[in-house]
Design an enzyme around this catalytic site. Structure first.
Site, PDB file in Angstrom:
ATOM      1  N   THR A 125     -30.903 -24.487  29.809  1.00 54.91           N
ATOM      2  CA  THR A 125     -31.120 -23.897  28.562  1.00 54.91           C
ATOM      3  C   THR A 125     -30.018 -24.166  27.556  1.00 54.91           C
ATOM      4  OG1 THR A 125     -29.963 -22.005  29.121  1.00 54.91           O
ATOM      5  CG2 THR A 125     -32.647 -22.138  29.353  1.00 54.91           C
ATOM      6  N   ALA A 141     -29.401 -30.360  27.434  1.00 52.00           N
ATOM      7  CA  ALA A 141     -30.835 -30.291  28.104  1.00 52.00           C
ATOM      8  C   ALA A 141     -31.924 -30.107  26.640  1.00 52.00           C
ATOM      9  CB  ALA A 141     -30.710 -29.130  28.893  1.00 52.00           C
ATOM     10  N   LYS A 191     -20.166 -36.048  31.801  1.00 52.27           N
ATOM     11  CA  LYS A 191     -18.642 -36.133  31.509  1.00 52.27           C
ATOM     12  C   LYS A 191     -18.421 -34.748  30.601  1.00 52.27           C
ATOM     13  CE  LYS A 191     -18.315 -38.346  26.762  1.00 52.27           C
ATOM     14  NZ  LYS A 191     -17.733 -37.360  26.014  1.00 52.27           N
ATOM     15  N   ASP A 217     -12.626 -37.929  24.284  1.00 57.31           N
ATOM     16  CA  ASP A 217     -13.999 -37.827  23.993  1.00 57.31           C
ATOM     17  C   ASP A 217     -15.048 -39.038  23.972  1.00 57.31           C
ATOM     18  OD1 ASP A 217     -16.336 -36.167  23.292  1.00 57.31           O
ATOM     19  OD2 ASP A 217     -15.876 -36.747  21.084  1.00 57.31           O
ATOM     20  N   HIS A 259     -16.855 -43.972  26.635  1.00 54.29           N
ATOM     21  CA  HIS A 259     -17.880 -44.756  25.927  1.00 54.29           C
ATOM     22  C   HIS A 259     -17.244 -46.235  25.570  1.00 54.29           C
ATOM     23  CE1 HIS A 259     -19.854 -41.092  25.935  1.00 54.29           C
ATOM     24  NE2 HIS A 259     -19.812 -40.791  24.721  1.00 54.29           N
ATOM     25  N   TRP A 280      19.272 -62.851  35.768  1.00 49.78           N
ATOM     26  CA  TRP A 280      19.679 -62.646  37.030  1.00 49.78           C
ATOM     27  C   TRP A 280      19.032 -61.355  37.645  1.00 49.78           C
ATOM     28  CZ3 TRP A 280      22.968 -66.412  39.231  1.00 49.78           C
ATOM     29  CH2 TRP A 280      23.533 -67.416  38.500  1.00 49.78           C
TER      30      TRP A 280
END
Length: 791
Positions: free
Chosen positions: A35, A39, A175, A263, A268, A617
């Site tokens: 919910t 989704a 993520k 983010d 991405h 060196w």
């Protein structure tokens, strides 16, 4: 019973094959967070698309939405979302209505809160299949929940809700996968204790975007054109950009923790960049080969530092944070909402080519793309008005993978007509219609071959289909995830205290966020207007006065990155003075981890350093082959020598490997090095020696209670280290003390205790060899960062 009713309906409308064919097994899809926002927006639609695509495949399905809410309110919320599902435009309305009705009947809500809830769900699935006489093919668990819940849910699934033997388990993770390298490692370890690597599908939805997903196939199918030009000799720069017009309103809680780099850039944009710059695998469809080539590309990238990035924050962000998170009126956030980052590679293919990653909120347009801009050596005598519109060699040459939105408002692949006509798969990409009104990067669209997808697909629908088919090449493996965090974490750490540039947002930004490449880094092109500066004007609360002397010698102290920048500048100044005086500069460098950032700084920012006249060196060396990862010389070569032009005969590695033996006294390696120094360095007096300090007070490879090298004649000695590899070769303390200048670099909290101790003790080289460093006729300068000095 639910499944039986739907099977009858499906068979009735002819959507399923005959029952004999419908025996491939049953798949249960469990959506956790059913919910939630993601989704609602994408996942249920993606699952419905999967059902429409696969209803005739021979598999049967049930869809289980799950959340913490109780049964009745959760069910109501979930079905409100399901009622709004839609079919693609090419789906017949009658079939769409039937399929949607079936999908709703196959979907049910569960409260999943306790171990018992997961056990009950597993029993329910098993009972349903037993009643229908179906075999279980597998279960998909989609985690659309915050990452802090992953571990607990994973344990419940593993202990109470795994499918039986012979059926597969696929766990889909959204993520963010951690906040930095350490948290990502911790999360990866916890999940690896519960799931096998092949069971986990980490989603970066950009890998489902059609233009991003086509980068590797495009490179593969156009090898004949790209092989000669996909390199530093032909590519001017690579850009990967994601611009958004929206701000972070409603998401400030997330943004305050993550910011724009975590983010968008770390995942991405980095993934798209890897597809562009990695070596092309022989088989671009092999997930294993793609991952290996991606890891090699990560290894070739230069480490990021503070000067690699410009950061911005739109002006209204602070007030939004105050409002949404109930912060105090004067609260000031340093979270960036805009970032431009310069990335470079030391690979043979890409050395010298800038990769620019840019993203921000509250910008002037919504668009995403990856753009490869080629160098143009053409000079055209004919006037622009008379040139062939698309084929003139004087026009810019570029390849653009257009992710979506922007003027085109569709995924697309664009190739300049004066480059080549690309090979594109006709079943999935079509040549776009001419649109004379449109311009891309100031060029009319007619200057490009333009291709768009035959059928545009939402990224989540694409990825859900790949999960169903068990294709792992579009998902993030643990190895590549950790490689990405290892790359980005140093930048996040070094910019965490940096106040971002404020910008008004939208078209009002004008040129305020434009940036340019300067001295191996990036900087904003315009000075910041006074009215946009933070009104507080306060000094930092952690300001402390720093003494200017340490052990009676000059002290330079600052935050680590500023300190290293100062040290590099002072070294370049010393080199210039020495070359002006004698025509050459003899520099002796220590190995170990501390000087790595200095070497990188010298290579990237100090193009005026007189390397042609510099002899390099070593202060000390481990007794290992020069190709061994432990070798000081190899570290020096990797981080400095291969990036600058030091004459071959001016590089002097220590001869620790003679006659196929390591540091055997009778081979005389130490004596050989001492003779070289006497022959080439006037009075055996180096112009500059760079030293570090161990936590036990050792310097070079001179350790407490060392038998050799603390006193006597200036020479080169073999010593013993208390840690492996034990055998070392080192300049002696008397030889170090003949130098004109000695700089000592001390970095990090781990050195605070020894720094404090050294500030109190006298000249006791047998206990603390560093305390014996005191150039007889030269200068000693200490470079100590705040963490080592103040703890």
């Amino acid at each position: 019973k639910m499944l039986g009713r739907v099977l009858c309906t499906v068979l009735f409308v002819g959507a399923f094959p005959s029952p004999a064919e419908a025996s491939q097994g049953h798949i249960s899809v469990i959506l956790l967070g059913a919910t939630g926002d993601l989704a609602k927006k994408y996942l249920w639609q993606g699952l419905f698309q999967l059902y429409m695509d696969q209803v005739s495949s021979g598999h049967s399905f049930t869809f289980h939405g799950a959340a913490l809410a109780a049964l009745e309110p959760g069910q109501r919320l979930m079905f409100d979302v399901l009622k709004k599902l839609s079919c693609p435009p090419d789906e017949a309305p009658n079939r769409c209505a039937v399929l949607k009705d079936q999908f709703l009947k196959l979907s049910q809500y569960h409260q999943l809160k306790t171990a018992e809830n997961y056990t009950a769900l597993s029993r329910e699935i098993e009972t349903l299949l037993r009643q229908e006489g179906l075999k279980e093919a597998g279960r998909i668990f989609y985690f659309s929940v915050p990452p802090f819940a992953y571990t607990e849910i994973a344990r419940h699934i593993s202990s109470s809700c795994r499918p039986p033997a012979g059926a597969w388990l696929r766990v889909v993770l959204e993520k963010p996968f951690g906040h930095d390298l350490q948290s990502a490692q911790q999360l990866a370890t916890e999940l690896a204790g519960v799931f096998r690597e092949e069971e986990m599908y980490r989603v970066d939805h950009y890998l489902g975007k059609q233009a991003v997903a086509h980068i590797l196939p495009f490179r593969d199918q156009n090898r004949q054109f790209l092989d000669p030009i996909w390199n530093q000799h032909h590519v001017e720069r690579v850009e990967v950009v994601l611009k958004e017009t929206v701000d972070a309103k409603g998401r400030t809680s997330f943004y305050e923790q993550y910011g724009v780099i975590r983010d968008v850039l770390q995942n991405h944009l980095t993934e798209a960049l890897m597809f562009l710059i990695m070596e092309l695998p022989a088989n671009v469809s092999s997930a294993q080969e793609v991952v290996q080539h991606k890891l090699q590309a990560f290894q070739s990238l230069w480490g990021l530092e503070r000067s690699s990035a410009v950061l911005g924050q739109y002006q209204a962000y602070d007030s939004q944070v105050q409002e949404e998170l109930q912060e105090a009126q004067g609260y000031v956030s340093t979270t960036p909402t805009f970032a431009g980052v310069l990335i470079r590679s030391d690979s043979l293919r890409w050395e010298g080519v800038p990769f620019l990653l840019t993203s921000g909120k509250a910008l002037d347009e919504r668009v995403g793309y990856a753009r490869v801009l080629f160098k143009n050596r053409a000079y055209c005598t004919q006037s622009g008005a008379l040139r062939d519109a698309g084929h003139s060699q004087c026009k810019p040459k570029q390849i653009i993978f257009h992710f979506g939105h922007g003027a085109l408002n569709t995924p697309a692949v664009l190739v300049s007509r004066n480059l080549f006509q690309p090979v594109m798969p006709k079943d999935s990409w079509k040549e776009a219609e001419a649109r004379p009104d449109l311009h891309v990067f100031g060029q009319p669209l007619s200057d490009f071959y333009v291709y768009s997808p035959v059928k545009e697909r939402d990224a989540y629908s694409v990825l859900i289909s790949h999960i169903y088919h068990g294709r792992k090449d579009f998902f993030i493996t643990t190895e590549s995830l950790l490689a990405s965090w290892a790359f980005w974490t140093p930048l996040l750490d070094s910019t965490s205290r940096q106040p971002p540039r404020l910008y008004p947002g939208g078209v009002e930004n004008q040129h305020l966020l434009d940036f340019e490449m300067v001295s191996g880094g990036v900087a904003f092109a315009l000075a910041e207007p006074a009215q946009l500066l933070s009104p507080s004007g306060q000094m930092p609360s952690d300001f402390r006065a720093i003494q200017s002397k340490f052990r009676q010698s000059p002290l330079v102290s600052a935050w680590a990155e500023d300190l290293v920048a100062q040290l590099a500048s002072d070294m370049e100044e010393a080199a210039a003075r020495s070359v002006a005086r004698s025509g050459q500069f003899h520099l002796a460098l220590s190995g170990g981890s501390s000087p790595v950032v200095l070497f990188q700084r010298l290579a990237r920012h100090h193009y005026g350093f007189p390397w042609q006249h510099t002899h390099v060196w070593l202060v000390d060396e481990r007794c290992v082959p020069l190709t061994d990862g432990e070798s000081n010389f190899l570290g020096l070569h990797r981080h400095l020598l291969q990036h600058v032009r030091v004459p071959y005969f001016n590089i002097h590695p220590m001869p620790v490997h003679l006659n196929r033996r390591l540091c055997v006294e009778e081979d005389g390696g130490a004596e050989l090095y001492a003779k070289d120094i006497v022959a080439l360095v006037a009075n055996a007096s180096f112009d500059l020696v760079l030293l570090g300090v161990g936590t036990d007070g050792h310097t070079a490879s001179l350790f407490p209670r060392s038998e050799n090298g603390l006193e006597g004649a200036p020479t080169v000695v073999l010593t013993e280290s208390p840690v492996k590899p034990h055998q070392r070769m080192s300049l002696s303390l008397p030889l170090i003390n003949r130098a004109r200048q000695v700089f000592v670099l001390v970095l990090g909290k781990g050195k605070h205790d020894i720094t404090t101790l050294l500030s109190r003790v006298g000249h006791e080289p047998r206990k603390w060899p560093i305390s014996g460093v005191s150039p007889s006729s030269g200068q000693l300068v200490w470079y100590v960062d705040y963490e080592a000095l103040l703890g």
